[in-house]
Design an enzyme around this catalytic site. Sequence first.
Site, PDB file in Angstrom:
ATOM      1  N   LYS A   1       5.845  -2.126  13.616  1.00 33.99           N
ATOM      2  CA  LYS A   1       5.815  -3.580  13.835  1.00 33.99           C
ATOM      3  C   LYS A   1       6.507  -3.977  15.139  1.00 33.99           C
ATOM      4  CE  LYS A   1       5.776  -4.518   8.813  1.00 33.99           C
ATOM      5  NZ  LYS A   1       4.539  -5.308   8.545  1.00 33.99           N
TER       6      LYS A   1
ATOM      7  N   LYS B   1       9.714 -10.166   9.136  1.00 32.88           N
ATOM      8  CA  LYS B   1       8.870  -9.222   8.396  1.00 32.88           C
ATOM      9  C   LYS B   1       9.719  -7.996   8.119  1.00 32.88           C
ATOM     10  CE  LYS B   1       5.965  -9.257  11.995  1.00 32.88           C
ATOM     11  NZ  LYS B   1       4.640  -9.436  11.440  1.00 32.88           N
ATOM     12  N   ARG B   2       9.222  -7.063   7.282  1.00 34.96           N
ATOM     13  CA  ARG B   2       9.939  -5.811   7.100  1.00 34.96           C
ATOM     14  C   ARG B   2      10.187  -5.154   8.459  1.00 34.96           C
ATOM     15  NH1 ARG B   2      10.704  -3.824   1.784  1.00 34.96           N
ATOM     16  NH2 ARG B   2      11.549  -2.000   2.820  1.00 34.96           N
TER      17      ARG B   2
ATOM     18  N   LYS C   1       0.542 -17.591   7.932  1.00 42.31           N
ATOM     19  CA  LYS C   1       1.485 -18.628   7.502  1.00 42.31           C
ATOM     20  C   LYS C   1       2.030 -19.395   8.708  1.00 42.31           C
ATOM     21  CE  LYS C   1       2.495 -15.620   3.657  1.00 42.31           C
ATOM     22  NZ  LYS C   1       3.287 -14.441   3.239  1.00 42.31           N
TER      23      LYS C   1
ATOM     24  N   THR D   1       0.003 -11.161   6.870  1.00 37.88           N
ATOM     25  CA  THR D   1      -0.269 -12.452   6.251  1.00 37.88           C
ATOM     26  C   THR D   1       0.729 -13.467   6.786  1.00 37.88           C
ATOM     27  OG1 THR D   1       1.028 -11.640   4.369  1.00 37.88           O
ATOM     28  CG2 THR D   1      -1.361 -11.667   4.121  1.00 37.88           C
TER      29      THR D   1
ATOM     30  N   HIS E   1      -4.157  -0.773   1.588  1.00 37.49           N
ATOM     31  CA  HIS E   1      -3.335  -1.634   2.440  1.00 37.49           C
ATOM     32  C   HIS E   1      -2.727  -0.918   3.637  1.00 37.49           C
ATOM     33  CE1 HIS E   1      -3.102  -5.125  -0.417  1.00 37.49           C
ATOM     34  NE2 HIS E   1      -3.296  -4.160  -1.307  1.00 37.49           N
TER      35      HIS E   1
HETATM   36  C1  26Q Z   1       4.825   3.735  -2.285  1.00 37.56           C
HETATM   37  C2  26Q Z   1       5.308   4.859  -2.921  1.00 37.56           C
HETATM   38  C3  26Q Z   1       6.628   4.940  -3.316  1.00 37.56           C
HETATM   39  C4  26Q Z   1       7.466   3.867  -3.057  1.00 37.56           C
HETATM   40  C5  26Q Z   1       6.989   2.742  -2.433  1.00 37.56           C
HETATM   41  C6  26Q Z   1       5.681   2.682  -2.033  1.00 37.56           C
HETATM   42  C7  26Q Z   1       5.172   1.479  -1.352  1.00 37.56           C
HETATM   43  C8  26Q Z   1       5.621   0.208  -1.726  1.00 37.56           C
HETATM   44  C9  26Q Z   1       5.135  -0.928  -1.092  1.00 37.56           C
HETATM   45  C10 26Q Z   1       4.216   1.562  -0.354  1.00 37.56           C
HETATM   46  C11 26Q Z   1       3.746   0.424   0.273  1.00 37.56           C
HETATM   47  C12 26Q Z   1       4.193  -0.828  -0.098  1.00 37.56           C
HETATM   48  C13 26Q Z   1       3.750  -2.069   0.531  1.00 37.56           C
HETATM   49  C14 26Q Z   1       2.852  -2.127   1.494  1.00 37.56           C
HETATM   50  C15 26Q Z   1       2.496  -3.406   2.129  1.00 37.56           C
HETATM   51  O1  26Q Z   1       3.108  -4.418   1.899  1.00 37.56           O
HETATM   52  N1  26Q Z   1       1.451  -3.410   2.969  1.00 37.56           N
HETATM   53  C16 26Q Z   1       1.044  -4.635   3.631  1.00 37.56           C
HETATM   54  O2  26Q Z   1       0.076  -5.271   2.818  1.00 37.56           O
HETATM   55  C17 26Q Z   1      -0.244  -6.545   3.314  1.00 37.56           C
HETATM   56  C18 26Q Z   1      -1.192  -7.193   2.340  1.00 37.56           C
HETATM   57  O3  26Q Z   1      -2.456  -6.603   2.409  1.00 37.56           O
HETATM   58  C19 26Q Z   1      -0.847  -6.447   4.707  1.00 37.56           C
HETATM   59  O4  26Q Z   1      -1.028  -7.744   5.206  1.00 37.56           O
HETATM   60  C20 26Q Z   1       0.086  -5.673   5.643  1.00 37.56           C
HETATM   61  O5  26Q Z   1      -0.546  -5.467   6.889  1.00 37.56           O
HETATM   62  C21 26Q Z   1       0.459  -4.350   5.003  1.00 37.56           C
HETATM   63  O6  26Q Z   1       1.414  -3.670   5.808  1.00 37.56           O
END
Ligand code: 26Q
Length: 818
Positions: free
Chosen positions: A560, A554-555, A666, A662, A363
């Site tokens: 972004k 978004k985050r 939406k 995503t 991702h």
């Molecule tokens: C990793 C290690 C330790 C702590 C947290 C994490 C961690 C947690 C969540 C790393 C990444 C995430 C989330 C990532 C994320 O949401 N990525 C998004 O995924 C979407 C679905 O595929 C995409 O549409 C987005 O572009 C992408 O940013």
Amino acid sequence: MNHPAEKSFEFDHPTNTALALRRSIANRLVYMVGKDVQSATQRDWLFAILHAARDRIMDRWRETRQITHAQDLKRVYYLSMEFLPGRILSNALMAIGILDETRAACAQLGADFDKLTDMEADPGLGNGGLGRLAACFLDSLATLGLPSMGYGIRFDYGMFAQRIVQGQQVEEPDGWLEAGNPWEIMRPEFSYKVCFGGRLDTSNGGLQWIEAEEVIAVAYDSAVPGHELASVATLRLWSARASRAINLDAFNRGDYIRAMEAKNASENVSRVLYPDDSTEHGRELRLRQEYFFVSASLQDLLRRFLRDHGSLEQLPEMVAIHINDTHPALAIPELMRLLIDVHRLGWDKAWSLCTRIFSYTNHTLLQEALETWPVDLFGRVLPRHLRIVFDLNAHFLAELHTRFPHDHDLLRRVSLIDENGSRRIRMAYLCVLASHRVNGVSALHSELMTTTIFADLARVFPDRFCNKTNGITPRRWLAQANPSLAELIDSRIGNGWRRNLVELEALRAWAADPEFNNAFQLVKAQNKQRLADRIARETGIVLDPDSLFDVQVKRVHEYKRQLLNLLHVVTRYHRILANPSANWMPRSVIFAGKAASAYYMAKKIIRLINDVAQVINSDPRVDGKLKVVFVPNYRVSLAEVIIPAADLSEQISTAGTEASGTGNMKFALNGALTIGTWDGANIEIAEQVGPDNMFIFGLRTQEVAATRAAGYRPRQHYEESYDLRLAIDRIADGSFSPTEPQRYHDLVAALLDSDHYLLLADYGDYLATQDRVDALYRRPFEWTRQAILNVAGMGIFSSDRTIREYAEDIWQLRPINR
Ligand code: 26Q
């Protein structure tokens, strides 16, 4: 019939008339909640309704399991650290087809259905896109009748609640379970021991893991009802419980409080979600969380498999395991451990099973977000797994050496162990090595994956890499979030789009129909009013529903580029002040999103948005031409109110950084136009709706790379643009932070001196494009015609399409046959 009581085991299946529902709700209130019509609180009513709804899913849930078993179908296990399902009630009632009946029943009972549904907890068991994608996928798996189970963690505390205090983010714990969770069913009969620490004993020739600690994982199930109850999938979340072993010996030593402390500490593993979506790795508790849920899940699925099948040989024919990003990557060495140490398979046999079972989705391409673990930490927590990773690496590198005997640097580059500096395990490489398929989440992302982070591995395993463009469920993101638009669409093209979203294509014929166009505008106006009311209640800021609603939710992340949006806002403000009598198109710029709690720059951006909002909203010279609002505590249930109300969707990441997005889908599905860069799924959206029906701007991925390679100098843009200089100077000189003029010095310095995400390079084109937005918005019919064409082009972005592709190309799954 194999149970002695089966003949006499009879029960009443609930029925769905308004009368039956009313009686069920009353029954649940009296016999489950323990109240009556005089004494019931709002929450009591809500729980009674929830249970009445849940009752109506149970038969199909059991049936789905029975059919899967009877037809001996292959299952997919979707392993994900995060699930963001959103509120369940409305979604469930719609899936069952009793939304109206339940409303009627509530009315008869004197309960305010809308108020009650708004009290339901919104489970925040995820950070953002990745967790929400997992939830959309479960909805589609259930709707398509594909045998499946989602596995994750039942965090006691989900994503923090965000409050804004004097312009700044303040985090508060989200105790979503505190009032009880009526949707879950504890399944203590499915409990597994998960061990940590200790050492490897090699004394008698073999290899034995002498574990030091253990914790029990207890299963909690919730039903995921598919559309029209086509089938019901299961989300199984693990909660940590201290093992009896801990309890026994600590308590026997007589130190009760010490023993309770130990119990608490071991249960911490499922306490809280890490509220960070990129960089928070290297923390021991996080590693324990990852291993905890993966180990329990694998023990559980192997138990189920061995109950029904004799030999592990057929495992890949019956089981697919999907790894959602690298967070569940420990499933790979854990399956090896279980097959070798517990089920006594040889190494080669075990590895051959693994590589036919696992598949992995990446991702992110951002280097800092790629998960790695220090070897020494990993070895301390999981000594047996470290040994397996080392052995895997040795096998892999040896084989590579025979295939590419002259490329010594290749071995160093693709090694599972990064030896530069402190030794770290590359979790993404481990996933690629073990998976028969590795996918990205949009066409651009999948392409970049094989040319950047996995370039070497793509040469070694050319057949593994593929694309599966993300999608969203039209049930939640259109039918449920935007009932007025759903109804309008039904009235023209029927209701088949809920199952087959490409039917929306039929709306193309209606885009320029005056009556439909007008009705579409009316729906948007209602949704904007609904949002304006909500924002007024929550922030005190009053938005004009006739203004253009320009939305970025978004985050909060530098890539972004919320700051680019804000630079436009500040410039627009200055232009209004310079030319107040011009015919300005009124705008409301709406932001929402959480910042990782340790992400300094992201928090500063939130503060700047609030400072800018404060100044602009209270400047009488602006006179309603511009409003800015930051809506606190963005989450699924808030998204469901914001997205249907948007005119303009901001998808403005630096090209090459947003894997897919995503939210972009939406918004377009709900009739917003997109202003966006040539990034992630924006590109595929443009292909579907036509580039003329979108506002595309900015450098393309190749140009971003070229700009950086040529020695990017952001200050040059600052020097060459009056508007940009004014905006930045005013942020720097404290115009938006008069009590602390130097508040944004570091932020401005970062922009002028490095600007890693090229905001200043894209600023000029972004502003020019925003002018085109205004021009089009002055032509409501034409704007709306394009918005309708956006809706019409969204068919392929259904997560049903995405899941069908996973099922066919990756998992080899067939649906149940009812
Ligand atoms: C990793 C290690 C330790 C702590 C947290 C994490 C961690 C947690 C969540 C790393 C990444 C995430 C989330 C990532 C994320 O949401 N990525 C998004 O995924 C979407 C679905 O595929 C995409 O549409 C987005 O572009 C992408 O940013």
